[in-house]
Design an enzyme around this catalytic site. Structure first.
Site, mmCIF file in Angstrom:
data_model
loop_
_atom_site.group_PDB
_atom_site.id
_atom_site.type_symbol
_atom_site.label_atom_id
_atom_site.label_comp_id
_atom_site.label_asym_id
_atom_site.label_seq_id
_atom_site.Cartn_x
_atom_site.Cartn_y
_atom_site.Cartn_z
ATOM 1 N N LYS A 1 -34.448 82.963 -23.912
ATOM 2 C CA LYS A 1 -32.994 82.844 -23.794
ATOM 3 C C LYS A 1 -32.285 83.972 -24.557
ATOM 4 C CE LYS A 1 -33.543 79.197 -21.260
ATOM 5 N NZ LYS A 1 -35.015 79.187 -21.099
HETATM 6 C C1 LIG Z 1 -31.577 76.352 -16.740
HETATM 7 C C2 LIG Z 1 -32.299 75.699 -17.879
HETATM 8 N N1 LIG Z 1 -31.837 74.549 -18.368
HETATM 9 C C3 LIG Z 1 -32.448 73.923 -19.411
HETATM 10 C C4 LIG Z 1 -33.578 74.449 -19.981
HETATM 11 C C5 LIG Z 1 -34.253 73.693 -21.090
HETATM 12 O O1 LIG Z 1 -34.330 74.452 -22.249
HETATM 13 P P1 LIG Z 1 -35.407 74.144 -23.402
HETATM 14 O O2 LIG Z 1 -36.636 74.901 -23.041
HETATM 15 O O3 LIG Z 1 -34.769 74.635 -24.651
HETATM 16 O O4 LIG Z 1 -35.640 72.678 -23.425
HETATM 17 C C6 LIG Z 1 -34.090 75.649 -19.504
HETATM 18 C C7 LIG Z 1 -35.309 76.237 -20.111
HETATM 19 O O5 LIG Z 1 -35.918 77.139 -19.601
HETATM 20 C C8 LIG Z 1 -33.446 76.291 -18.420
HETATM 21 O O6 LIG Z 1 -33.923 77.432 -17.922
#
Ligand SMILES: Cc1ncc(COP(=O)(O)O)c(C=O)c1O
Length: 383
Positions: free
Chosen positions: A191
Site C-alpha cells: 500500500k
Molecule cells: C482493495 C483492498 N481492500 C482491502 C484490503 C485489505 O487490506 P489488509 O491486507 O490490510 O487487510 C486490501 C488488501 O490488499 C485491498 O487491496
C-alpha cells in the site's frame, strides 16, 4: 513480494515494494529496545498523526484493513439479516468482512472506465435490508464522492469507504478520510504506506470511534473497580507499537511517495503504447494516489493467455500481479447464487487486468524497460 534477483544482469522488479529507509529501521529498533512493543504510546502517537493528516478526525488503528472493515461494520450495528453493497471487482477481504458479521455482501458491477463501484447499479440494488454501502477507491482513484454521499443521504445508508489503496488520495482537493462517514485504510507492504501489516479507521465523530474500541480488543471495557467486563464479541485486532512506530515514519513521507508514484505513472502513460494496444487505466485528476497501475491486456488479439504474458515478464525479470479477480465468481460467493455474466464489466476487467511494477523507488528507466518488454511480448504474440 519477490526477493531481488539478477536477470540478465538487470535487477528483478517486483510489482510492489515498500520503501524502508535507515531512519525507519532505527526508529523501529528504538521501539524494540524500549521493551514496550505491543499497543502503547506509539499507537497513540500514530493515531494522532493520522488524525492530523485527516483534518483532526478521530482515528483508530488495527492489525489490518480487513480487521478494520469488520470492526467498522460491527460498530455501525451491521449483522445477520442485513445487506451491504460492494463492487464485484475488488479484494476478497471486503466480502469476507461483511460475511463474518453475519450480513450478506451484495455485489454490483463496476464502471468500465474508472473501475469504481457503479452508483446507478448500486441505487438499483438498494432494498429495505440494505444497511451500508462499501465502495473501494479502486487503485487509489477516488469514487465520485458527491454522487456517493448524495445517494447515501437520500437513502439514509451508512458508508464504509474501503480506502485500502487510497491513503493520500484527494477528491476535489480534499483528502479521502477527511470527510464523509467511515474510511478504512490498509498499511500492508503493497500500500501507499506500510506498518508491515496494519489498518486504520477514520470516523466522523468521537463517540463512534470510542465505541469501536472494544471490538478490536476482546470486547473488553473497564469497570470503575479496576476489573474488566466483556460487553461485545470483540476480536484481537490491536496494532503493536513496533508497527505503529514504522507507521509514524512512513506517514511523514507519504506525500513524497505519492508524488513519486504520480511521476512514474506519467512515464507509463507516455511509454506504454503496445501493438495490439492495452486499455490503460483512467488517469483521473491529480487526486489519484496511484497505489497500482493496471492496464487491461488485449487478450483476444494475442495468442498468449494472461498467465503466458506474466510468465514471459517474469522470465525477463519483471513481476506482475492480478488486482483483482471477480469476487462473486470465487467458490465462496458463488454459494450465494452468483455466476458468470452477472457483472460483465467486473468480469472483463478481472480477466484482462495486469498490475505492473509501481513503487516509489522504481526508476524511470525501469518503467521504460517494463514498457519495452511488454511491447515486445505482445507484438510477438499478435494474432
Ligand atoms: C482493495 C483492498 N481492500 C482491502 C484490503 C485489505 O487490506 P489488509 O491486507 O490490510 O487487510 C486490501 C488488501 O490488499 C485491498 O487491496
Amino acid at each position: 513480494m519477490h526477493a531481488a534477483k539478477p536477470s540478465g544482469g538487470l535487477p528483478f522488479l517486483p510489482f510492489a515494494r515498500p520503501t524502508i529507509d535507515e531512519p525507519m529501521v532505527s526508529a523501529v529498533a528504538d521501539t524494540l529496545r524500549s521493551l514496550w512493543i505491543t499497543t502503547g504510546p506509539q499507537v497513540l502517537a500514530f493515531e494522532k498523526a493520522l488524525s492530523e493528516y485527516h483534518g483532526g478526525r478521530p482515528v483508530r488503528v488495527f492489525t489490518s484493513a480487513t480487521a478494520a472493515l469488520e470492526v467498522a461494520l460491527l460498530t455501525a450495528g451491521i449483522g445477520p439479516g442485513d445487506e451491504v453493497i460492494m463492487p464485484a471487482q475488488t479484494f476478497f477481504s471486503c466480502a469476507n468482512a461483511i460475511s463474518r458479521t453475519g450480513a450478506r455482501p451484495v455485489f454490483v458491477d463496476v464502471d468500465p472506465i474508472t473501475r469504481n463501484m457503479d452508483l446507478e447499479a448500486t441505487e438499483a440494488a438498494i432494498n429495505p435490508r440494505t444497511k451500508a454501502l462499501m465502495p473501494t477507491h479502486f487503485a487509489g482513484l477516488p469514487l465520485d464522492m458527491d454522487a456517493l454521499y448524495e445517494l447515501a443521504g437520500d437513502t439514509d445508508l451508512r458508508v464504509i469507504e474501503d480506502a485500502a489503496l487510497a491513503i493520500g488520495s484527494r477528491w476535489k482537493g480534499r483528502r479521502i478520510g477527511s470527510f464523509g462517514d467511515i474510511a478504512s485504510f490498509s498499511f500492508h507492504p503493497n500500500k501507499n504506506i506500510t506498518t508491515i501489516e496494519g489498518g486504520a479507521l477514520v470516523f466522523a465523530d468521537d463517540t463512534e470511534a470510542a465505541r469501536c474500541e472494544p471490538y478490536r480488543f476482546h470486547g473488553i471495557t473497564r469497570n470503575s473497580d479496576g476489573t474488566r467486563d466483556v460487553t461485545v464479541l470483540g476480536g484481537k485486532y490491536n496494532m503493536p507499537d513496533v508497527n505503529a512506530r514504522l507507521g509514524i515514519m512512513q506517514l511523514a513521507r507519504l506525500d513524497e511517495f505519492i508524488s513519486r508514484r504520480q511521476t512514474l505513472v506519467a512515464r507509463y502513460f507516455k511509454q506504454l503504447h503496445t501493438d495490439p494496444p492495452c486499455v490503460l487505466p483512467a488517469s483521473g485528476d491529480s487526486g489519484h494516489s496511484w497505489n497500482f497501475f493496471a492496464p487491461l491486456l488485449p487478450l483476444n488479439q494475442i495468442t498468449l493467455s494472461r498467465k503466458g504474458v506474466m510468465d514471459a515478464l517474469q522470465a525477463a525479470g519483471i513481476g506482475s500481479g492480478i488486482s483483482y479477480e471477480a469476487v462473486h465468481l470465487t467458490s465462496q460467493y458463488r454459494k450465494l447464487g452468483y455466476q458468470e455474466g452477472n457483472f460483465p464489466h467486473a468480469e472483463r476487467i478481472a480477466r484482462a487486468t495486469l498490475t505492473l511494477p509501481l513503487y516509489p523507488t522504481l526508476l524511470e528507466s525501469d518503467v521504460d524497460r517494463i514498457c519495452d518488454t511488454l511491447k515486445s511480448i505482445l507484438h510477438s504474440a499478435k494474432r
